[in-house]
Scaffold this active site. Structure first.
Site, mmCIF file in Angstrom:
data_model
loop_
_atom_site.group_PDB
_atom_site.id
_atom_site.type_symbol
_atom_site.label_atom_id
_atom_site.label_comp_id
_atom_site.label_asym_id
_atom_site.label_seq_id
_atom_site.Cartn_x
_atom_site.Cartn_y
_atom_site.Cartn_z
ATOM 1 N N HIS A 16 -2.128 7.995 6.486
ATOM 2 C CA HIS A 16 -2.172 6.913 5.707
ATOM 3 C C HIS A 16 -3.517 6.411 6.345
ATOM 4 O O HIS A 16 -4.364 5.775 5.568
ATOM 5 C CB HIS A 16 -1.159 5.808 6.007
ATOM 6 C CG HIS A 16 -1.264 4.477 5.551
ATOM 7 N ND1 HIS A 16 -1.295 4.182 4.244
ATOM 8 C CD2 HIS A 16 -1.683 3.258 6.450
ATOM 9 C CE1 HIS A 16 -1.635 2.912 4.110
ATOM 10 N NE2 HIS A 16 -1.903 2.481 5.492
ATOM 11 N N GLU B 147 0.227 5.509 13.912
ATOM 12 C CA GLU B 147 0.595 6.672 13.371
ATOM 13 C C GLU B 147 0.568 8.034 13.869
ATOM 14 O O GLU B 147 1.257 8.863 13.637
ATOM 15 C CB GLU B 147 -0.425 6.819 11.950
ATOM 16 C CG GLU B 147 0.304 8.034 10.819
ATOM 17 C CD GLU B 147 -0.728 7.783 9.604
ATOM 18 O OE1 GLU B 147 -0.232 8.519 8.543
ATOM 19 O OE2 GLU B 147 -1.586 7.064 9.334
ATOM 20 N N HIS C 236 -9.565 2.406 0.639
ATOM 21 C CA HIS C 236 -8.178 2.415 0.656
ATOM 22 C C HIS C 236 -7.936 1.687 -0.748
ATOM 23 O O HIS C 236 -8.258 0.571 -1.102
ATOM 24 C CB HIS C 236 -7.739 1.330 1.686
ATOM 25 C CG HIS C 236 -6.270 1.164 1.786
ATOM 26 N ND1 HIS C 236 -5.373 1.740 1.073
ATOM 27 C CD2 HIS C 236 -5.358 0.437 2.668
ATOM 28 C CE1 HIS C 236 -4.138 1.471 1.221
ATOM 29 N NE2 HIS C 236 -4.320 0.718 2.391
ATOM 30 N N LYS D 78 -9.165 8.502 3.080
ATOM 31 C CA LYS D 78 -9.620 7.186 2.992
ATOM 32 C C LYS D 78 -11.110 6.928 3.589
ATOM 33 O O LYS D 78 -11.647 6.150 3.344
ATOM 34 C CB LYS D 78 -8.571 6.202 3.569
ATOM 35 C CG LYS D 78 -7.260 6.148 2.572
ATOM 36 C CD LYS D 78 -6.641 4.936 3.459
ATOM 37 C CE LYS D 78 -5.151 4.767 2.760
ATOM 38 N NZ LYS D 78 -4.159 5.822 2.890
ATOM 39 N N PHE E 221 1.808 -3.530 3.851
ATOM 40 C CA PHE E 221 2.263 -4.797 4.547
ATOM 41 C C PHE E 221 3.544 -5.165 4.151
ATOM 42 O O PHE E 221 4.041 -4.705 3.292
ATOM 43 C CB PHE E 221 1.130 -5.810 3.979
ATOM 44 C CG PHE E 221 -0.002 -6.057 4.447
ATOM 45 C CD1 PHE E 221 -0.660 -4.932 5.295
ATOM 46 C CD2 PHE E 221 -1.174 -6.926 4.063
ATOM 47 C CE1 PHE E 221 -1.748 -5.287 5.747
ATOM 48 C CE2 PHE E 221 -2.533 -7.315 4.364
ATOM 49 C CZ PHE E 221 -2.623 -6.411 5.290
ATOM 50 N N CYS F 86 0.807 -1.216 0.078
ATOM 51 C CA CYS F 86 -0.052 -0.283 0.161
ATOM 52 C C CYS F 86 0.919 1.162 0.063
ATOM 53 O O CYS F 86 0.406 2.150 -0.029
ATOM 54 C CB CYS F 86 -1.015 0.068 1.136
ATOM 55 S SG CYS F 86 -2.150 -1.454 1.136
#
Length: 414
Positions: free
Chosen positions: A303, A314, A339, A334, A400, A163
């Site tokens: 993110h 985050e 996403h 998002k 990931f 991502c």
């Protein structure tokens, strides 16, 4: 040091099929989530996603050409065409040997892979694969197709960092131009992963929201009731260009790329470091390259995917750098787009650049009760877009495997 500017942008998103419609929907706080139409999701735990709306690739790509490409490549071509038009690029007047393509995707031709393997398994064992199966599926093919379509013979490859992919692509493009390896690079990312295997796989990993009763509010970063991300699809494209090259051709200069930071959590296959260690390092590296301190940053497009652990880690990293009394604005777009996996960084870069252009920070929607530890701490731009000057904007993406990519954009000032 060679300066790198953005001269064109293109977007294909669940809340707008071009840059202006995308930006308009962001300002309005529009959700792109709805029940899945691409397949029968009745038996799936998650039955909704952020699909493209009213999009027909055949309005943009001839049928004979489109049949050779998976949707992720078709999405790429549409977004790139808009960026090139927006940037007033005439490749025939430029040195194509010095123009490259760095284009990413987290999954590539996932729908093609699913369809071809399913047909084989359901058959009598005789291999009847489509001759375009492999070139439709491989992750690098969109970069290759863009290069072929426009005759661009410069640097050409596809980074993959889950991502964080399209932010990685943008940073790679920035670096190659800065290093005098190219004068212009078409960059960004595309994703078409709303498939049975993807929804099923992410669902099995407990990464997706299961708020099937109210999908439009399911993506709710920072909210105490958040339960996972909402899958999205689409593409974002940017034309990055060396400043003097852009000036010579009279290009519209939108903003400047001034910093890129990449790091790793080095912690877990799918989870972020609980203290946001990688995010902290990535943001610091981007700020160091940009030559700015925490006080200079005006906006962070986080993110923040609406997962229970990821959002907090985050925020912890941001707190560590900027403190709890920071005046910067933060938002999680998002909450509206879902996403887009490998394409997330590209459309969020565009959102960040539009914030700089217009002095408007897009909102975080669907958050009604902020995580207790951060209630009243940061300006999370809840519910409604806010007007404020934005000179420096940061865009975070994580993937990931612990991949971290942070880009910083700046208002162009000559």
């Amino acid at each position: 040091m060679r300066r790198v500017v953005i001269t064109g942008m293109g977007a294909l998103t669940p809340i707008g099929n071009n840059v202006e419609d995308f930006w308009g929907s962001l300002k309005e706080g529009k959700s792109g989530a709805a029940p899945i139409t691409k397949f029968d999701a009745t038996k799936f735990k998650t039955k909704f996603a952020c699909e493209l709306k009213d999009f027909d690739p055949l309005q943009h790509i001839p049928r004979a050409e489109a049949r050779k490409y998976d949707l992720f490549t078709q999405y790429a071509l549409v977004a790139v065409a808009e960026a090139i038009t927006h940037g007033k690029v005439d490749f025939d007047q430029l040195d194509k040997n010095r123009i490259g393509v760095i284009w990413g995707s987290g999954n590539g031709g996932l729908a093609t892979f699913h369809q071809q393997v399913a047909e084989y398994v359901q058959g009598d064992g005789t291999p009847r694969f489509n001759p375009y199966f492999i070139p439709k599926m491989i992750v690098d093919i969109a970069a290759g197709v863009i290069s072929i379509k426009y005759g661009l013979r410069g640097v050409n490859f596809a980074p993959v960092s889950a991502c964080a992919t399209s932010n990685t692509a943008i940073i790679d493009a920035f670096n190659h131009i800065k290093w005098n390896k190219a004068e212009m690079i078409i960059t960004g990312g595309s994703e078409a992963a709303i498939t049975e295997s993807s929804i099923g796989g992410f669902g099995a990993a407990k990464a997706l929201s299961t708020n099937n009763e109210h999908p439009e509010t399911a993506s709710r970063p920072f909210d105490v009731t958040r339960d996972g991300f909402v899958m999205g699809e689409g593409a974002g494209a940017l034309v990055l260009e060396e400043l003097e090259h852009a000036k010579r051709r009279g290009a519209p200069i939108i903003a400047e790329v001034v910093g890129g930071g990449m790091a790793a959590d080095a912690y877990h296959l799918t989870g972020t470091h609980p203290e946001g260690e990688g995010a902290y390092l990535g943001m610091l590296a981007a700020m160091e390259e940009a030559g700015i301190g925490p006080e200079s940053l005006d906006y962070i497009n986080m993110h923040a995917t609406s997962t229970p652990l990821g959002d907090v880690s985050e925020l912890k990293a941001i707190e560590r750098i900027f403190g709890r009394d920071s005046k910067l604005s933060i938002s999680a777009t998002k909450s509206m787009t879902g996403h887009l996996l490998g394409a997330a960084g590209a459309i969020e870069a565009i959102a960040s650049i539009k914030a700089i252009q217009h002095g408007i920070v897009p909102p975080t929607i669907n958050c009604t009760e902020v995580e207790p530890a951060y209630k009243g701490v940061f300006d999370l731009t809840l519910g409604k877009a806010q007007e404020r000057p934005v000179r420096y904007a940061m865009s975070n993406t994580f993937g990931f495997g612990g991949h971290i990519a942070t880009a910083i954009f700046k208002a162009y000032e000559g």
